[in-house]
Design a protein around this motif. Structure first.
Motif, mmCIF file in Angstrom:
data_model
loop_
_atom_site.group_PDB
_atom_site.id
_atom_site.type_symbol
_atom_site.label_atom_id
_atom_site.label_comp_id
_atom_site.label_asym_id
_atom_site.label_seq_id
_atom_site.Cartn_x
_atom_site.Cartn_y
_atom_site.Cartn_z
ATOM 1 N N LYS A 109 74.279 48.388 11.404
ATOM 2 C CA LYS A 109 73.628 46.919 11.252
ATOM 3 C C LYS A 109 72.042 47.086 11.305
ATOM 4 C CE LYS A 109 74.024 46.100 16.187
ATOM 5 N NZ LYS A 109 74.486 45.083 17.318
ATOM 6 N N VAL A 110 71.402 46.077 10.695
ATOM 7 C CA VAL A 110 69.976 45.734 10.958
ATOM 8 C C VAL A 110 69.806 44.584 11.805
ATOM 9 C CG1 VAL A 110 69.492 47.304 8.861
ATOM 10 C CG2 VAL A 110 69.690 44.786 8.599
ATOM 11 N N THR A 111 68.717 44.636 12.659
ATOM 12 C CA THR A 111 68.438 43.678 13.484
ATOM 13 C C THR A 111 66.887 43.110 13.457
ATOM 14 O OG1 THR A 111 70.459 44.148 14.910
ATOM 15 C CG2 THR A 111 68.827 42.586 15.868
ATOM 16 N N VAL A 112 66.619 41.858 13.346
ATOM 17 C CA VAL A 112 65.340 41.287 13.801
ATOM 18 C C VAL A 112 65.359 40.654 15.054
ATOM 19 C CG1 VAL A 112 64.669 41.289 11.332
ATOM 20 C CG2 VAL A 112 65.517 39.212 12.495
ATOM 21 N N CYS A 113 64.432 40.934 15.784
ATOM 22 C CA CYS A 113 64.414 39.951 17.169
ATOM 23 C C CYS A 113 62.795 39.255 17.030
ATOM 24 C CB CYS A 113 64.333 40.971 18.435
ATOM 25 S SG CYS A 113 63.938 40.090 19.851
ATOM 26 N N LEU A 114 62.849 37.997 17.435
ATOM 27 C CA LEU A 114 61.927 37.334 17.237
ATOM 28 C C LEU A 114 61.861 36.205 18.708
ATOM 29 C CD1 LEU A 114 61.910 36.035 13.519
ATOM 30 C CD2 LEU A 114 60.265 37.554 14.830
#
Length: 120
Positions: A109-114
């Motif tokens: 998976k690829v994840t962005v965290c904001l």
């Protein structure tokens, strides 16, 4: 102050920059952590005094249903809705993950965290 986490919301959606991503779609996982003053709820035992995680789940599902090119854009839309609809929330951390992204490799998976803070 306290936190409410809604973890591993699994959704099939149509986000991405490639045509096949928006046509075929893929699986996503969303994790949302919100910070709020939960002291009143801890004493009152009333749903109206806390952050309703059912409401958060509903917002995530609705926003994930609207295609975006970037996961960052989806996360921002989710946070905007949470701040608009849930007055108790002061801070939000959102992780949006694309499961098995089409990037030419064996990637889980690829994840962005904001992270977002309510502007007073």
């Amino acid at each position: 102050m306290g936190t409410v986490r809604v973890e591993n919301i699994r959704i099939y959606a149509y986000h991405g920059c490639l045509n096949e991503e928006t046509r075929i779609g893929s699986y996503y996982s969303v994790n949302v952590t919100v910070s709020a003053d939960l002291k009143k709820a801890s004493n009152s035992d009333k749903l109206s005094d806390t952050v309703d995680y059912v409401h958060i789940n509903k917002i995530v599902k609705q926003e994930m249903a609207t295609p975006s090119k970037l996961l960052e854009h989806v996360a921002k839309r989710i946070s905007d809705r949470i701040f608009t609809e849930i007055d108790l929330v002061n801070k939000i951390k959102i992780y949006v993950s694309k499961i098995n992204p089409p990037i030419g490799g064996d990637v889980e998976k690829v994840t962005v965290c904001l992270k977002f803070n309510r502007i007073s």
